[in-house]
Design an enzyme around this catalytic site. Structure first.
Site, PDB file in Angstrom:
ATOM      1  N   GLY A   1       0.793  -1.232   0.000  1.00 46.25           N
ATOM      2  CA  GLY A   1       0.000   0.000   0.000  1.00 46.25           C
ATOM      3  C   GLY A   1       0.817   1.269   0.000  1.00 46.25           C
ATOM      4  O   GLY A   1       1.935   1.288  -0.495  1.00 46.25           O
TER       5      GLY A   1
ATOM      6  N   LEU B   1      -4.108  -5.418  -4.981  1.00 45.60           N
ATOM      7  CA  LEU B   1      -3.010  -4.463  -4.904  1.00 45.60           C
ATOM      8  C   LEU B   1      -1.762  -5.061  -4.251  1.00 45.60           C
ATOM      9  O   LEU B   1      -1.821  -5.573  -3.134  1.00 45.60           O
ATOM     10  CB  LEU B   1      -3.471  -3.236  -4.096  1.00 45.60           C
ATOM     11  CG  LEU B   1      -2.438  -2.114  -3.976  1.00 45.60           C
ATOM     12  CD1 LEU B   1      -2.131  -1.507  -5.335  1.00 45.60           C
ATOM     13  CD2 LEU B   1      -2.910  -1.073  -2.995  1.00 45.60           C
ATOM     14  N   ASP B   2      -0.644  -4.984  -4.945  1.00 38.56           N
ATOM     15  CA  ASP B   2       0.656  -5.423  -4.428  1.00 38.56           C
ATOM     16  C   ASP B   2       0.708  -6.906  -4.061  1.00 38.56           C
ATOM     17  O   ASP B   2       1.559  -7.333  -3.270  1.00 38.56           O
ATOM     18  CB  ASP B   2       1.069  -4.577  -3.202  1.00 38.56           C
ATOM     19  CG  ASP B   2       1.199  -3.113  -3.533  1.00 38.56           C
ATOM     20  OD1 ASP B   2       1.454  -2.781  -4.700  1.00 38.56           O
ATOM     21  OD2 ASP B   2       1.053  -2.277  -2.625  1.00 38.56           O
ATOM     22  N   GLN B   3      -0.198  -7.686  -4.647  1.00 38.76           N
ATOM     23  CA  GLN B   3      -0.241  -9.108  -4.306  1.00 38.76           C
ATOM     24  C   GLN B   3       0.172 -10.008  -5.460  1.00 38.76           C
ATOM     25  O   GLN B   3       0.187 -11.223  -5.328  1.00 38.76           O
ATOM     26  CB  GLN B   3      -1.662  -9.510  -3.856  1.00 38.76           C
ATOM     27  CG  GLN B   3      -2.168  -8.763  -2.643  1.00 38.76           C
ATOM     28  CD  GLN B   3      -1.393  -9.091  -1.395  1.00 38.76           C
ATOM     29  OE1 GLN B   3      -0.821 -10.163  -1.271  1.00 38.76           O
ATOM     30  NE2 GLN B   3      -1.329  -8.151  -0.472  1.00 38.76           N
TER      31      GLN B   3
END
Lengths: 284, 284, 284, 284
Positions: D200, D226-228
């Site tokens: 994040g 997100l960001d995964q």
């Protein structure tokens, strides 16, 4: 050469270093090493001064007495001690012995200078390994049905020994808050991940599942919040897709050993300050 | 905030730090950052003090004048300057532009704060790249048949510009001794190997032939002896058997960029002391 | 699961991998892991194939016999062996025991799977450390006045034991050429510098004097030329101006341990090929 | 030399490598480089074969046609392409230009071989930097009040350009799921932390607050979470207590640049396979 250590932290103010180095000079002390750090965000001052003991005009007791009013005036947290005085350490382990073996080896060969009060474990696995070093091994079982009793016994061991440092060298039990609170900044844990990634259990398995390309280990002071305490040191190493979770465990062991050994070294040398949830580490 | 830097090196003696911090305190200066190092082997003392300019009771000229007798008494090498004053730098390059491009980018975005007097090259390759930044490009050819003339012209450029720092950003000519001697500790070179391995020409090819498993780069001050000057920083990266000499060149470029950029940064910040053939680097 | 290893190197030619994988498939073998490398410069082909033993339609002896004509036709250097067969290793040490202690620990906990025929030393220092592990310790003194006799005795030990690998774990004597030549690619040495920097004696002292910012260790196969043999692995760590030569020795120990342990692991796993003075390492 | 790349992933079965290398040999192909990996957990096979184009007896179209039935039989995901064919790439950036500048430099000097269809940004900041390279700059504003319209415009750009790769080079908008889903394994993002730490916003600030001793960057394929997404590469660097959050931002930039440049290189070279939420990276 014999060395006297002055370690101090206090609210920052103009002229602090001048005051401290003036104090040392006034007693004839030759400064061997000075580290100073001012944290602008918190407005706090941290310093470590190593003084050649032979050059001091007074003994360590007298030096402490002379510093007393200065320390009070600064509302400082401070210690003055002989660098040669050895800290009393309790080592704790469960069933994975690599960190314990590593610390024992560094202790035996003199790389790390400290006294081992005893090795405590909730299992019997490493009794022979410990006792053949001429050290005391204490088995304090932590029965899952009655953990409180186990931790009470553990607390009693600590109270008896009064350690300067407790090292959780892959001790796989979460210490109760009361124990953590009783030894603030004196319980050191090695976590087998690159915190804050993979807090909690099975970090290597989870690292594999997440597909990270670097794994690591984190040494931190234990606090009531699991794996949330101030970080002292971290170590990482590169891994690839062909490494299985078991490979990560194997490769990670060397990260754990290195991060823990360095952290212990810095703690023993009076080089670590806790500042909120961060540490100031005056590395050597 | 505006910062005044005191940088000093001198023979060690008892009470030095007290004297220096006392001097700052006496002029009302609030110390923002203090680094001190005593080299026991050489008996030499090094310090860098960053003082909040606004807290000083006198201007920088007066401060210098006040320090003059102290510096003389200590037989010290010292400077007092405003951290904000920008150094004048000459960048030099031959036909490999990655270090130059990297420095230009860090300069343009403000990561490195300095003034570029001009970019000098023995080739015309990078004129456009330099001029589109609004910078002066000077072509000083070094004709192998008459190198002396070329270096004389180069010396004239230096004399005209009077740079605080000359960066050999992959400048592939060996500077004559006289030029090196004229700017001691002010000519910085990036060598494309992990010195002292592979001194001289074609280090990546030789690294490949030797079968090393790590390659690197070394930033050092240029001296009359090729690749023998005091090392400021080094960077390495792991390579494997499948990397060709051309791969080593490619991978090494990132090592060169990083080691050079950090070294320039530390030089600009007054963080590098030369001590014999070693450097003291008070890193930030 | 049980694994059969085919390791081969030979002049490159079109269709090699097809021929090899076809051979494995023809005997029902399930390939668990394949590594292949073609060195364009030397025109040489290297491969390591790990086959699930249970899937093979023939025993290892029959497999070897079946491969014989293929290997000859390719003028190949090849072996087929069970991955589970343990190599016989001789460990050698002088007076610095950290590498020995580290290998013993990795051996005892099963991280490195090999049989220790004996530990040989030119000093008696580590007899107790070795014997308490239930291992044979052999003292073979190397008297400076009559080194030949000592090395003859050493050669006799090797002939008796017939080791698959001899590890010079900080063995501080230069082996005579005849011994090196008798065990090509089977004597492994850990040198306490980042070769080719600081070949020979006292590398840490010389590293300090040269002012390097990274120190390291290099594991290589011993050849007649001191510190010139094919490099298997290297490890480095960052140091600073405040580290004394003694600090470099201490910090370097961890580099030595890691580079040596990895190299031993790869040798045991049949993952290292010697190619001229370089190695192909098919890492795991 | 001209090279033809066969990239394939499929369920594992006995004899796969034999079948593939046999196919290449049958068409006269000289294998320059072979990488193979079998993931035991998922039972999946991955391979990349680089074949010397000149040695092939058929053209690339015919080769594809010949492979068609094999690929279908294996239920494989496969491509055969000329290594020299350049991928079409869209670069995206917001207001921090270091990653963009780095990629542009590597592209211009030929280190990374690809075609830049255009640079897209939600701000005008870098128009000049892009246009002076002779590249098209497209401003696609993402107004917080009407993001959908902005993303629709972005989607239209993608549909028009039909890129092989979209690089979010510090593009500070979260792409909608539909866009991510439309280009699986073809949108690459550089996140400014060592994921999964600090998912994040504001990772450097949070890294500072957590007191980590290493910071880093992570390059991954963008997915709806997100960001995964699957991680391609990561890079870390050591920091100390004296580094402010601003210092972390500065130091982290170099991590971001390196992790991103390597990831782009591997993607362009057909060296990255996505396997669930992990990647197989056949590094060069």
């Amino acid at each position: 050469m014999a060395t006297t250590l002055l370690k101090i932290s206090c609210p920052d103010q103009v002229g602090l270093l001048s005051k401290l180095s003036g104090f040392v000079a006034q007693h004839g002390g030759n400064l061997l090493e000075v580290h100073q750090f001012t944290d602008e965000r918190s407005g706090w001052f941290f310093a470590r001064m190593a003084v050649e003991t032979e050059t001091l005009s007074v003994g360590i007791g007298e030096l402490r007495a002379a510093f007393e009013p200065i320390g009070s005036g600064l509302r400082a947290d401070w210690t003055i001690r002989a660098a040669e005085s050895r800290m009393k350490v309790v080592l704790m382990v469960s069933r994975l012995g690599h960190c314990l073996a590593d610390l024992l080896w560094r202790w035996r060969c003199g790389e790390l200078a400290f006294d081992i009060a005893c090795v405590v474990s909730n299992h019997e696995d490493f009794r022979a390994m410990v006792e053949r070093e001429g050290l005391e091994f204490r088995h304090v079982p932590i029965d899952s049905a009655r953990k409180e009793a186990g931790f009470a016994q553990l607390g009693a061991v600590f109270e008896e020994v009064r350690p300067d440092l407790i090292v959780l060298a892959r001790y796989m039990q979460v210490l109760p808050d009361t124990l953590c609170a009783a030894y603030p900044g004196r319980i050191m844990n090695i976590h087998h991940s690159f915190l804050p990634s993979f807090v909690g259990a099975n970090p290597y398995q989870r690292a594999w599942e997440r597909g990270v390309k670097l794994i690591g280990a984190t040494c931190h002071y234990a606090t009531a919040d699991l794996d949330q305490g101030p970080i002292i040191d971290q170590e990482v190493t590169r891994v690839e897709h062909f490494h299985s979770p078991e490979d990560l465990v194997r490769i990670g062991r060397d990260c754990e050993r290195l991060a823990l050994a360095r952290s212990v070294r810095w703690h023993l040398g009076g080089r670590v300050f806790v500042s909120g949830n961060r540490t100031i580490v005056l590395r050597d």
